[in-house]
Design a protein around this motif. Sequence first.
Motif, PDB file in Angstrom:
ATOM      1  N   ALA A 158       0.834  -1.210   0.000  1.00 30.06           N
ATOM      2  CA  ALA A 158       0.000   0.000   0.000  1.00 30.06           C
ATOM      3  C   ALA A 158       0.864   1.254   0.000  1.00 30.06           C
ATOM      4  CB  ALA A 158      -0.935   0.000   1.200  1.00 30.06           C
ATOM      5  N   ASP A 159       1.937   1.253   0.818  1.00 31.95           N
ATOM      6  CA  ASP A 159       2.799   2.438   0.900  1.00 31.95           C
ATOM      7  C   ASP A 159       4.248   2.138   0.539  1.00 31.95           C
ATOM      8  OD1 ASP A 159       3.509   0.920   3.062  1.00 31.95           O
ATOM      9  OD2 ASP A 159       2.830   2.356   4.574  1.00 31.95           O
ATOM     10  N   ASP A 160       4.508   0.916   0.028  1.00 31.13           N
ATOM     11  CA  ASP A 160       5.837   0.534  -0.456  1.00 31.13           C
ATOM     12  C   ASP A 160       6.901   0.690   0.633  1.00 31.13           C
ATOM     13  OD1 ASP A 160       7.464  -0.515  -2.435  1.00 31.13           O
ATOM     14  OD2 ASP A 160       8.113   1.447  -3.142  1.00 31.13           O
ATOM     15  N   THR A 161       6.576   0.208   1.854  1.00 34.29           N
ATOM     16  CA  THR A 161       7.536   0.243   2.951  1.00 34.29           C
ATOM     17  C   THR A 161       7.916  -1.180   3.345  1.00 34.29           C
ATOM     18  OG1 THR A 161       5.736   0.288   4.576  1.00 34.29           O
ATOM     19  CG2 THR A 161       6.632   2.409   3.843  1.00 34.29           C
ATOM     20  N   GLN A 162       9.051  -1.309   4.008  1.00 33.05           N
ATOM     21  CA  GLN A 162       9.514  -2.613   4.471  1.00 33.05           C
ATOM     22  C   GLN A 162      10.043  -2.459   5.893  1.00 33.05           C
ATOM     23  OE1 GLN A 162      10.820  -5.079   1.329  1.00 33.05           O
ATOM     24  NE2 GLN A 162      12.494  -5.988   2.506  1.00 33.05           N
ATOM     25  N   SER A 163       9.510  -3.244   6.837  1.00 35.38           N
ATOM     26  CA  SER A 163       9.824  -3.102   8.253  1.00 35.38           C
ATOM     27  C   SER A 163      10.294  -4.432   8.822  1.00 35.38           C
ATOM     28  CB  SER A 163       8.586  -2.630   9.039  1.00 35.38           C
ATOM     29  OG  SER A 163       8.019  -1.471   8.445  1.00 35.38           O
ATOM     30  N   LEU A 164      11.222  -4.362   9.755  1.00 43.65           N
ATOM     31  CA  LEU A 164      11.759  -5.568  10.383  1.00 43.65           C
ATOM     32  C   LEU A 164      10.734  -6.177  11.338  1.00 43.65           C
ATOM     33  CD1 LEU A 164      14.180  -7.476  10.888  1.00 43.65           C
ATOM     34  CD2 LEU A 164      14.869  -5.916  12.734  1.00 43.65           C
ATOM     35  N   LEU A 165      10.488  -7.477  11.191  1.00 37.12           N
ATOM     36  CA  LEU A 165       9.623  -8.207  12.119  1.00 37.12           C
ATOM     37  C   LEU A 165      10.421  -9.000  13.133  1.00 37.12           C
ATOM     38  CD1 LEU A 165       6.835  -9.630   9.753  1.00 37.12           C
ATOM     39  CD2 LEU A 165       6.570  -7.839  11.465  1.00 37.12           C
ATOM     40  N   ALA A 166      11.453  -9.712  12.662  1.00 37.37           N
ATOM     41  CA  ALA A 166      12.197 -10.584  13.573  1.00 37.37           C
ATOM     42  C   ALA A 166      13.538 -10.955  12.955  1.00 37.37           C
ATOM     43  CB  ALA A 166      11.403 -11.855  13.865  1.00 37.37           C
ATOM     44  N   GLN A 167      14.479 -11.335  13.825  1.00 33.99           N
ATOM     45  CA  GLN A 167      15.735 -11.945  13.402  1.00 33.99           C
ATOM     46  C   GLN A 167      15.819 -13.286  14.131  1.00 33.99           C
ATOM     47  OE1 GLN A 167      19.066  -9.431  12.116  1.00 33.99           O
ATOM     48  NE2 GLN A 167      18.348  -7.968  13.646  1.00 33.99           N
ATOM     49  N   GLY A 191      -4.915  -5.286   3.596  1.00 31.46           N
ATOM     50  CA  GLY A 191      -4.202  -5.005   2.352  1.00 31.46           C
ATOM     51  C   GLY A 191      -3.288  -6.131   1.962  1.00 31.46           C
ATOM     52  N   ASP A 192      -2.459  -5.866   0.951  1.00 25.53           N
ATOM     53  CA  ASP A 192      -1.527  -6.859   0.419  1.00 25.53           C
ATOM     54  C   ASP A 192      -0.145  -6.648   1.025  1.00 25.53           C
ATOM     55  OD1 ASP A 192      -3.419  -8.044  -1.250  1.00 25.53           O
ATOM     56  OD2 ASP A 192      -3.100  -6.539  -2.802  1.00 25.53           O
ATOM     57  N   TYR A 193       0.440  -7.754   1.481  1.00 23.94           N
ATOM     58  CA  TYR A 193       1.752  -7.727   2.130  1.00 23.94           C
ATOM     59  C   TYR A 193       2.603  -8.877   1.617  1.00 23.94           C
ATOM     60  CZ  TYR A 193      -0.445  -4.553   5.511  1.00 23.94           C
ATOM     61  OH  TYR A 193      -1.093  -3.509   6.095  1.00 23.94           O
TER      62      TYR A 193
END
Length: 531
Positions: A158-167, A191-193
Motif C-alpha cells: 500500500a505504501d511501499d515500505t519494508q519493516s523488520l519483524l524478527a531476526q 491489504g496486500d503484504y
Amino acid sequence: MRRLCLLLIILALCTFASGSFAGGGEISVAPHVLRPGKAYEIVIQAPAQGEARLRLADASGETAAIVVDAYPVQAGDNSIAYDGMMTGEIPVPEGEYTLCLSLDGGEETSVSMRVGAPYPLLTHVMSTTGTLGLDESATVTFQASVDGTVRIELRSYADDTQSLLAQLPVSAGQAAYTWDGTLDGAPVADGDYALVFTLSEGNAMASMSHYVMLEVQRTVVEETSAEQSALFVEVTPTPVPTPSPTPEPTPAPTNAPYSQNAKAGSFWALTPGETDDAKIWEALTQPIVVYDGGLDAAAKTHAYLMENPDGTGEMVAQLHAQSQGLNVIGEENEYGYILVEAFSNYDEDYNPVTEEEKAEAFDVKRGYVKASALKTVEVNQEYGILIDKLTQRLYLYHNGERVTEMLVATGLIQDEKYYCETIPGEYITISRTGGFWSGNMYCDMAIRINGGILLHEVPCKIRDDGSHDYSSFEGYLGTKQSHGCIRIQRLKNEDGYNHAWLWNNLPLKTRVIIWDDLNRVDSPTTWYPNP
C-alpha cells in the motif's frame, strides 16, 4: 599441409572460445564464476527469432543441469537469469563446467564456467495460508542450508515500505516462523503484504530474499456499550408506518472505456469491469486489426507508433506484430500513414525511464503507423477469453455464454522492469509454443498471444524422478506474480476446466481481452453469476 591443418585447428578453437553460433549468435555475457543461490545474468545474442537451450555440461560432456530449454528468443540480445539451482532446489555441485548453448536444436557453442560454493540457501519456503483473517496467523516453513540468522521483514504494497519483524537464529535444516498480523504490537491494516525471508551466516554472506505473499483481510464489528443501548431504548419513538421507498436502480459502471474514439461494440468502447455478458461477447467476436508489416511479420516482430503524421518524431509506443489489437482512428493520410491507438509493450531496450514515462506507462498511446502495414483478422466465433487483472481471473466464453472462471497470476513489475507487467489490451491466440524453461521453472502448454507473453499452466519444478512440484507457485494463483505471462490453474475447477482444457480445445485466432487493474473504481465483488 601440416601447417594448414594446424591453422584450421587454431581457428576452430578461437571460434569455440568466443561462444558464437555459425549464424552469428553468441553467449555475450556469462559469469566466470557462479555461486548457486544468487541470480546471475546470462545474455544470448541470437541472429534471429527462435528457441534456445542452455545447459551446464561436466568434464565428460554430460548434462549436469538445464538452465533453459525451448526458451523463446528474439533477434538481438536476450537476458536470462540463472541461480545455479537444479530441480528439487538443489545447488549445482562445485566444479568446472561448460555452459552450452544451442539455437533451434542446432550445433552447440559454449563458454567455460566455474561453479563455486553456494550462498546460504533458503528452500522449500511455504506458507500455511495466503489470507490472514481476524485473529488468524500464518506459519511459514523453510529449509536453511547452514546455521545462521533469518531476517524476516514485512513489505507493505500500500505504501511501499519494508519493516523488520524478527531476526530468527536457525540451525541447518527445517525451521518455521509464525506471524500474527501485527507490526510493533499493533495489527496492520487490511491489504496486500509480503513476508520477506533472508538467511545470513556469520561471514555476512546472505541468501536471496524469498517473498511470501499474504492478504490481510479482517472484518471488525463495533460493539455497542450497555450505556449506549440504554440510551437507544429510551429514545426509540413509536413506530410510524411509512411507505416503502422505490428502489434506486443499480448505478452504471463508472470506469471509463479505453478510448473515446472507438467503434461501438469493440473492445476499445467496452468499459473495464462491464458485467453485461452480451456486451463482452460482442467485443470478443469483432474482427481485430493487427500490425502485419505487409510481409507476414513474425509474432515477436516489433513495430512502433510514431509521433508525427509522416512517421517521424519520437517513438510513442512499441507494438508486437500479428496478435496485438489496434484501434484505428480516421483514414490514411497523404503520407500513407494512419492514426491508431494501442497499449505499449516494453523490454530491456524499451523501458520507461523518467517519472512521467513510468506514470503513463500503461495509458493508451496514440500515434501513426503505415496504413499498408495493418491487417484485419476475423477471429474465432465460438470461444473468447476475458482476463481481469483486478480479480486475477480468466473468464471463458462459449457461444455467447460465460461458462466458467479460472485462477490466474499475471505480471508483477520487479526492479523497475516494466516488461514484467502483463499489458492490457486485445489479442488473439497466434501459436502453440508448448513447454519451456524459465530459470528453474518449467512452464507447460504455452499459447502465444502477444510477443513474449503467453498463456501457460502454472509453473512447476521437475524433481529428479521426473515428477512435477507445483508447491512453490500454485499458492500464488489469484495474485500478480509472473514475469508478464498469464499463469493459469492446472487443477480442474468445479466445472471441470483447467489450462489443459484450454490447450486441448481453444482454437487459434481466439480473442483474448485483458482488462487492467489500474484506475478502476469497481471491485472484484461487482461481478455477478451468469444467469
